[in-house]
Design a protein around this motif. Sequence first.
Motif, short mmCIF file in Angstrom:
data_model
loop_
_atom_site.label_atom_id
_atom_site.label_comp_id
_atom_site.label_asym_id
_atom_site.label_seq_id
_atom_site.Cartn_x
_atom_site.Cartn_y
_atom_site.Cartn_z
N ARG A 198 18.55 14.48 67.06
CA ARG A 198 19.41 13.86 67.73
C ARG A 198 18.83 13.94 69.27
NH1 ARG A 198 23.22 16.32 71.04
NH2 ARG A 198 22.68 18.34 70.17
N GLU A 199 18.27 14.97 69.60
CA GLU A 199 17.73 15.19 70.99
C GLU A 199 16.72 14.17 71.08
OE1 GLU A 199 16.60 19.31 70.83
OE2 GLU A 199 18.64 20.12 71.09
N ARG A 200 15.86 13.79 70.14
CA ARG A 200 15.08 12.81 70.32
C ARG A 200 15.72 11.48 70.56
NH1 ARG A 200 10.17 12.18 72.59
NH2 ARG A 200 9.07 10.43 71.75
N GLY A 201 16.76 11.40 70.03
CA GLY A 201 17.40 10.11 70.20
C GLY A 201 17.97 9.95 71.53
N ASN A 202 18.51 11.01 72.01
CA ASN A 202 18.79 11.31 73.56
C ASN A 202 17.74 10.83 74.20
OD1 ASN A 202 21.46 12.00 72.44
ND2 ASN A 202 21.12 13.98 73.19
N PHE A 203 16.57 11.28 74.01
CA PHE A 203 15.25 10.88 74.92
C PHE A 203 15.02 9.50 74.97
CE2 PHE A 203 11.07 9.73 74.71
CZ PHE A 203 10.33 10.02 76.07
N PHE A 204 15.21 8.95 73.91
CA PHE A 204 15.12 7.33 73.86
C PHE A 204 16.16 6.49 74.55
CE2 PHE A 204 12.30 8.13 69.95
CZ PHE A 204 11.19 7.85 70.58
N TYR A 205 17.55 6.99 74.41
CA TYR A 205 18.63 6.50 74.97
C TYR A 205 18.26 6.49 76.67
CZ TYR A 205 23.24 5.17 76.28
OH TYR A 205 24.11 4.43 76.82
N TYR A 230 17.11 1.51 73.08
CA TYR A 230 18.33 1.89 72.25
C TYR A 230 17.79 1.52 70.62
CZ TYR A 230 20.18 1.46 76.63
OH TYR A 230 20.41 1.74 78.25
N VAL A 231 17.09 0.91 70.40
CA VAL A 231 16.63 0.65 69.05
C VAL A 231 15.98 1.86 68.43
CG1 VAL A 231 15.09 -0.65 67.47
CG2 VAL A 231 16.01 -2.00 69.43
N LEU A 232 14.84 2.62 69.30
CA LEU A 232 14.69 3.79 68.64
C LEU A 232 15.49 4.84 68.87
CD1 LEU A 232 10.79 3.77 70.33
CD2 LEU A 232 11.55 3.13 67.90
N ALA A 233 16.49 4.84 69.70
CA ALA A 233 17.57 5.90 69.69
C ALA A 233 18.35 5.89 68.39
CB ALA A 233 18.35 5.75 71.09
N ILE A 234 18.74 4.60 67.97
CA ILE A 234 19.30 4.40 66.78
C ILE A 234 18.55 4.85 65.51
CG2 ILE A 234 20.06 2.63 65.40
CD1 ILE A 234 21.33 0.81 67.80
#
Length: 398
Positions: free
Chosen positions: A209-216, A221-225
């Motif tokens: 989840r935290e990695r998704g926050n980093f990408f966001y 947004y694709v990598l966040a998803i």
Amino acid sequence: SGSPGRAGTGTEPSPTTDAAQLDAAEDFEVLEEEEEEEDLSELPPLEDVGRPPAPPREDAQPSEQGGGEAAEDPQEWLDVLGSGLLKKKTLVPGQGVDTRPRKGQDVTVRLKATLEDGSVVEENPALTFTLGDCDVLQALDLCVQLLEMGETALIMSDAKYCYGAQGRSPDVPPNAALALEVELLGARDAPDLELLSGKEKIELANRKRERGNFFYQQADYVLAINSYDIALKVIGSSSKVDFSPDEEAELLDVKVKCLNNLAASQLKLDHYEAALKSCNLVLEHQPGNIKALFRKGKVLAQQGEYREAIPILKAALKLEPSNKTIHAELSKLVKKHADQKNVETEMYRKMLGNPRAAGAPGKCKDKLPWSIPWKWLFGATAIALGGVALSVVIAARN
């Protein structure tokens, strides 16, 4: 073993304006859990990224300092993606192509990252991550798959596959190319999700989840998803281990955060149906989740479903009456809905053959209602008289 740490997550850029802070609070759960309760009080518009654009720059070229004399020979470089933006060169050969790691395995590497001027921005003797999950820099994730066991390689990467236009404060400037010296130390199969304890599963899901926050934050947004989906897969996996009630509750909390973050990312890409589904999944668990209600209302509004969006935003406002953002959004939707109804009313009037007279609406208002009934009355009278005449003729013949 190491962890992805600074090799990807980095230090999040500090917002310099109130708008940026609000955007961070709205679009994904804040990274610091202690601040979460404070940030729930504000919900800015989802469209605002809240960051100034990065200054333009020319494409970075591999430097001699990153690869020494060997970097001068382009024949020895492997163009990983065929674009010249990500290249790999073997410095110390490995044990053969059969020893290359596979996606999904946990790999451990020695890493040294430098800027074009030779400044070392990261050094890790044993960095461990799951290959193919984008847990680290894309440059690292893509190239380690090509390393043989024991191989040491030099990777020259454009900023696009490192820290991008945002950089990493304070040591990696925006749009900075990096040279990565990497040695593959080991690879092993990832742990079986079914055998993870409650604590292990929570920690793994939170890392994704935290990695998704980093990408966001990097506006990727694709990598966040992708990261949020992986976290949800971890949470939703079956288990052969019993969890305590507290662990179950914490897993649900992480799931809700991931779904909320997922919806925010999907909205950024205009994936409205997917975002609506994510919001509904949150509301199944927490019907009073303000962020999910707000985003669901935004999705429906974007789809032009004002009638459905308004009561949802009213429900969110009832839960938090002092929220100015919801107030503003609701007012905007009410006006749009009224305008939509006026357009529909005018369209129906034209379809029925009763267009308003542009010059004298007041006069037409009294006359129009009577025009159609008199025509109907005349037609009905004619039909009735015809029927009577026909009856007389038939009776006379008989």
